[in-house]
Write a protein that holds these residues in place. Structure first.
Motif, PDB file in Angstrom:
ATOM      1  N   LYS A 110       0.866  -1.184   0.000  1.00  0.00           N
ATOM      2  CA  LYS A 110       0.000   0.000   0.000  1.00  0.00           C
ATOM      3  C   LYS A 110       0.904   1.236   0.000  1.00  0.00           C
ATOM      4  O   LYS A 110       2.099   1.150   0.229  1.00  0.00           O
ATOM      5  CB  LYS A 110      -0.876   0.027   1.255  1.00  0.00           C
ATOM      6  CG  LYS A 110      -1.684  -1.227   1.516  1.00  0.00           C
ATOM      7  CD  LYS A 110      -3.058  -1.104   0.940  1.00  0.00           C
ATOM      8  CE  LYS A 110      -4.005  -2.206   1.317  1.00  0.00           C
ATOM      9  NZ  LYS A 110      -3.750  -3.516   0.823  1.00  0.00           N
ATOM     10  N   SER A 111       0.286   2.388  -0.221  1.00  0.00           N
ATOM     11  CA  SER A 111       1.060   3.631  -0.252  1.00  0.00           C
ATOM     12  C   SER A 111       1.578   3.977   1.142  1.00  0.00           C
ATOM     13  O   SER A 111       1.048   3.515   2.158  1.00  0.00           O
ATOM     14  CB  SER A 111       0.199   4.779  -0.768  1.00  0.00           C
ATOM     15  OG  SER A 111      -0.771   5.132   0.214  1.00  0.00           O
ATOM     16  N   ARG A 112       2.574   4.841   1.153  1.00  0.00           N
ATOM     17  CA  ARG A 112       3.142   5.287   2.424  1.00  0.00           C
ATOM     18  C   ARG A 112       2.065   5.941   3.299  1.00  0.00           C
ATOM     19  O   ARG A 112       2.001   5.691   4.494  1.00  0.00           O
ATOM     20  CB  ARG A 112       4.288   6.267   2.171  1.00  0.00           C
ATOM     21  CG  ARG A 112       4.914   6.793   3.442  1.00  0.00           C
ATOM     22  CD  ARG A 112       6.038   7.759   3.169  1.00  0.00           C
ATOM     23  NE  ARG A 112       6.753   8.017   4.405  1.00  0.00           N
ATOM     24  CZ  ARG A 112       7.973   8.471   4.454  1.00  0.00           C
ATOM     25  NH1 ARG A 112       8.639   8.728   3.351  1.00  0.00           N
ATOM     26  NH2 ARG A 112       8.557   8.688   5.618  1.00  0.00           N
ATOM     27  N   LYS A 113       1.240   6.752   2.684  1.00  0.00           N
ATOM     28  CA  LYS A 113       0.198   7.460   3.436  1.00  0.00           C
ATOM     29  C   LYS A 113      -0.745   6.487   4.129  1.00  0.00           C
ATOM     30  O   LYS A 113      -1.038   6.620   5.317  1.00  0.00           O
ATOM     31  CB  LYS A 113      -0.583   8.388   2.499  1.00  0.00           C
ATOM     32  CG  LYS A 113      -1.627   9.209   3.194  1.00  0.00           C
ATOM     33  CD  LYS A 113      -2.369  10.114   2.246  1.00  0.00           C
ATOM     34  CE  LYS A 113      -3.389  10.894   3.062  1.00  0.00           C
ATOM     35  NZ  LYS A 113      -4.399  11.472   2.252  1.00  0.00           N
ATOM     36  N   ILE A 114      -1.198   5.496   3.417  1.00  0.00           N
ATOM     37  CA  ILE A 114      -2.120   4.501   3.993  1.00  0.00           C
ATOM     38  C   ILE A 114      -1.430   3.728   5.118  1.00  0.00           C
ATOM     39  O   ILE A 114      -2.010   3.526   6.187  1.00  0.00           O
ATOM     40  CB  ILE A 114      -2.648   3.547   2.902  1.00  0.00           C
ATOM     41  CG1 ILE A 114      -3.556   4.311   1.950  1.00  0.00           C
ATOM     42  CG2 ILE A 114      -3.361   2.351   3.516  1.00  0.00           C
ATOM     43  CD1 ILE A 114      -3.947   3.542   0.705  1.00  0.00           C
ATOM     44  N   GLU A 116       1.187   4.646   6.963  1.00  0.00           N
ATOM     45  CA  GLU A 116       1.442   5.501   8.130  1.00  0.00           C
ATOM     46  C   GLU A 116       0.169   5.773   8.921  1.00  0.00           C
ATOM     47  O   GLU A 116       0.218   5.874  10.150  1.00  0.00           O
ATOM     48  CB  GLU A 116       2.102   6.808   7.705  1.00  0.00           C
ATOM     49  CG  GLU A 116       3.548   6.621   7.315  1.00  0.00           C
ATOM     50  CD  GLU A 116       4.244   7.893   6.856  1.00  0.00           C
ATOM     51  OE1 GLU A 116       5.477   7.945   6.979  1.00  0.00           O
ATOM     52  OE2 GLU A 116       3.555   8.823   6.384  1.00  0.00           O
ATOM     53  N   GLU A 117      -0.967   5.875   8.247  1.00  0.00           N
ATOM     54  CA  GLU A 117      -2.236   6.088   8.955  1.00  0.00           C
ATOM     55  C   GLU A 117      -2.653   4.838   9.729  1.00  0.00           C
ATOM     56  O   GLU A 117      -3.099   4.921  10.864  1.00  0.00           O
ATOM     57  CB  GLU A 117      -3.338   6.482   7.972  1.00  0.00           C
ATOM     58  CG  GLU A 117      -3.193   7.877   7.425  1.00  0.00           C
ATOM     59  CD  GLU A 117      -4.170   8.185   6.298  1.00  0.00           C
ATOM     60  OE1 GLU A 117      -4.969   7.287   5.902  1.00  0.00           O
ATOM     61  OE2 GLU A 117      -4.121   9.323   5.789  1.00  0.00           O
ATOM     62  N   LYS A 118      -2.479   3.697   9.102  1.00  0.00           N
ATOM     63  CA  LYS A 118      -2.925   2.439   9.706  1.00  0.00           C
ATOM     64  C   LYS A 118      -1.946   1.900  10.750  1.00  0.00           C
ATOM     65  O   LYS A 118      -2.352   1.275  11.727  1.00  0.00           O
ATOM     66  CB  LYS A 118      -3.130   1.409   8.593  1.00  0.00           C
ATOM     67  CG  LYS A 118      -3.886   0.185   9.016  1.00  0.00           C
ATOM     68  CD  LYS A 118      -4.268  -0.638   7.801  1.00  0.00           C
ATOM     69  CE  LYS A 118      -5.021  -1.886   8.211  1.00  0.00           C
ATOM     70  NZ  LYS A 118      -5.401  -2.697   7.057  1.00  0.00           N
ATOM     71  N   TYR A 119      -0.658   2.140  10.533  1.00  0.00           N
ATOM     72  CA  TYR A 119       0.392   1.614  11.413  1.00  0.00           C
ATOM     73  C   TYR A 119       1.218   2.781  11.929  1.00  0.00           C
ATOM     74  O   TYR A 119       2.412   2.895  11.660  1.00  0.00           O
ATOM     75  CB  TYR A 119       1.274   0.617  10.653  1.00  0.00           C
ATOM     76  CG  TYR A 119       0.491  -0.542  10.079  1.00  0.00           C
ATOM     77  CD1 TYR A 119       0.206  -1.652  10.858  1.00  0.00           C
ATOM     78  CD2 TYR A 119       0.035  -0.529   8.764  1.00  0.00           C
ATOM     79  CE1 TYR A 119      -0.509  -2.726  10.343  1.00  0.00           C
ATOM     80  CE2 TYR A 119      -0.693  -1.590   8.239  1.00  0.00           C
ATOM     81  CZ  TYR A 119      -0.964  -2.678   9.034  1.00  0.00           C
ATOM     82  OH  TYR A 119      -1.686  -3.735   8.526  1.00  0.00           O
ATOM     83  N   ASP A 120       0.596   3.644  12.693  1.00  0.00           N
ATOM     84  CA  ASP A 120       1.248   4.884  13.128  1.00  0.00           C
ATOM     85  C   ASP A 120       2.375   4.675  14.143  1.00  0.00           C
ATOM     86  O   ASP A 120       3.139   5.584  14.404  1.00  0.00           O
ATOM     87  CB  ASP A 120       0.221   5.881  13.665  1.00  0.00           C
ATOM     88  CG  ASP A 120      -0.493   5.393  14.910  1.00  0.00           C
ATOM     89  OD1 ASP A 120      -0.421   4.189  15.228  1.00  0.00           O
ATOM     90  OD2 ASP A 120      -1.151   6.229  15.561  1.00  0.00           O
ATOM     91  N   ASP A 121       2.505   3.483  14.698  1.00  0.00           N
ATOM     92  CA  ASP A 121       3.580   3.223  15.651  1.00  0.00           C
ATOM     93  C   ASP A 121       4.665   2.320  15.058  1.00  0.00           C
ATOM     94  O   ASP A 121       5.396   1.664  15.777  1.00  0.00           O
ATOM     95  CB  ASP A 121       3.016   2.621  16.937  1.00  0.00           C
ATOM     96  CG  ASP A 121       2.276   1.314  16.706  1.00  0.00           C
ATOM     97  OD1 ASP A 121       1.929   1.016  15.539  1.00  0.00           O
ATOM     98  OD2 ASP A 121       2.030   0.595  17.688  1.00  0.00           O
TER      99      ASP A 121
END
Length: 150
Positions: A110-114, A116-121
């Motif tokens: 998936k894209s970096r944005k997706i 980072e939103e889903k796996y913020d840690d």
């Protein structure tokens, strides 16, 4: 997937070809290996395949006998990270990949944005336009995560 340290020796039953042993099975060196393994040397190897009665291994780093113990601790930590990452696999990740220091990461599909939103840690890094991620498993990951958060 696993890395291990093996000591190779000549096998008189196999025309003196070099072999080792792991978990009571004989280990043969993968034929395509370019490393020049010698008798009585220790090598860090990648367990390439389990063929039932034997293993195929790919040596990639010679280990000095005096450093086997400390190198074994490093490899044990690596194998634990690898096992942990395998448990983190999900439909968002295709496979485990390795950076230039042999640290394992999950390859995202998936894209970096997706991601980072889903796996913020997670630690997120871009390598050749691919998104590589890694949960915080150790102190190095924590430092990487803190640097990324800035």
């Amino acid at each position: 997937m696993v890395n291990l340290i093996l000591k190779f020796m000549k096998n008189p039953k196999r025309d003196g070809k070099l072999v080792s042993f792991f978990r009571k099975k004989i280990c043969f060196i993968l034929q395509s290996t370019t490393e020049k393994v010698q008798d009585n040397e220790f090598w860090e190897c990648f367990l390439w395949a389990d063929r039932g009665k034997f293993f195929l291994v790919k040596p990639f780093k010679k280990i000095e006998e005096s450093k086997v113990k400390e190198e074994q601790a490093r490899i044990d930590a690596f194998n634990q990270d690898l096992l942990t990452l395998e448990r983190y696999k999900s439909p968002d990740f295709d496979k485990v990949v390795f950076d230039e220091n042999n640290r394992p990461f999950l390859l995202a599909n998936k894209s970096r944005k997706i991601i980072e939103e889903k796996y913020d840690d997670y630690v997120v890094k871009i390598v050749n336009k691919q998104v590589w991620v890694r949960p915080i498993l150790n102190e190095q990951d924590r430092k990487d995560y803190q640097m990324q958060a800035r």
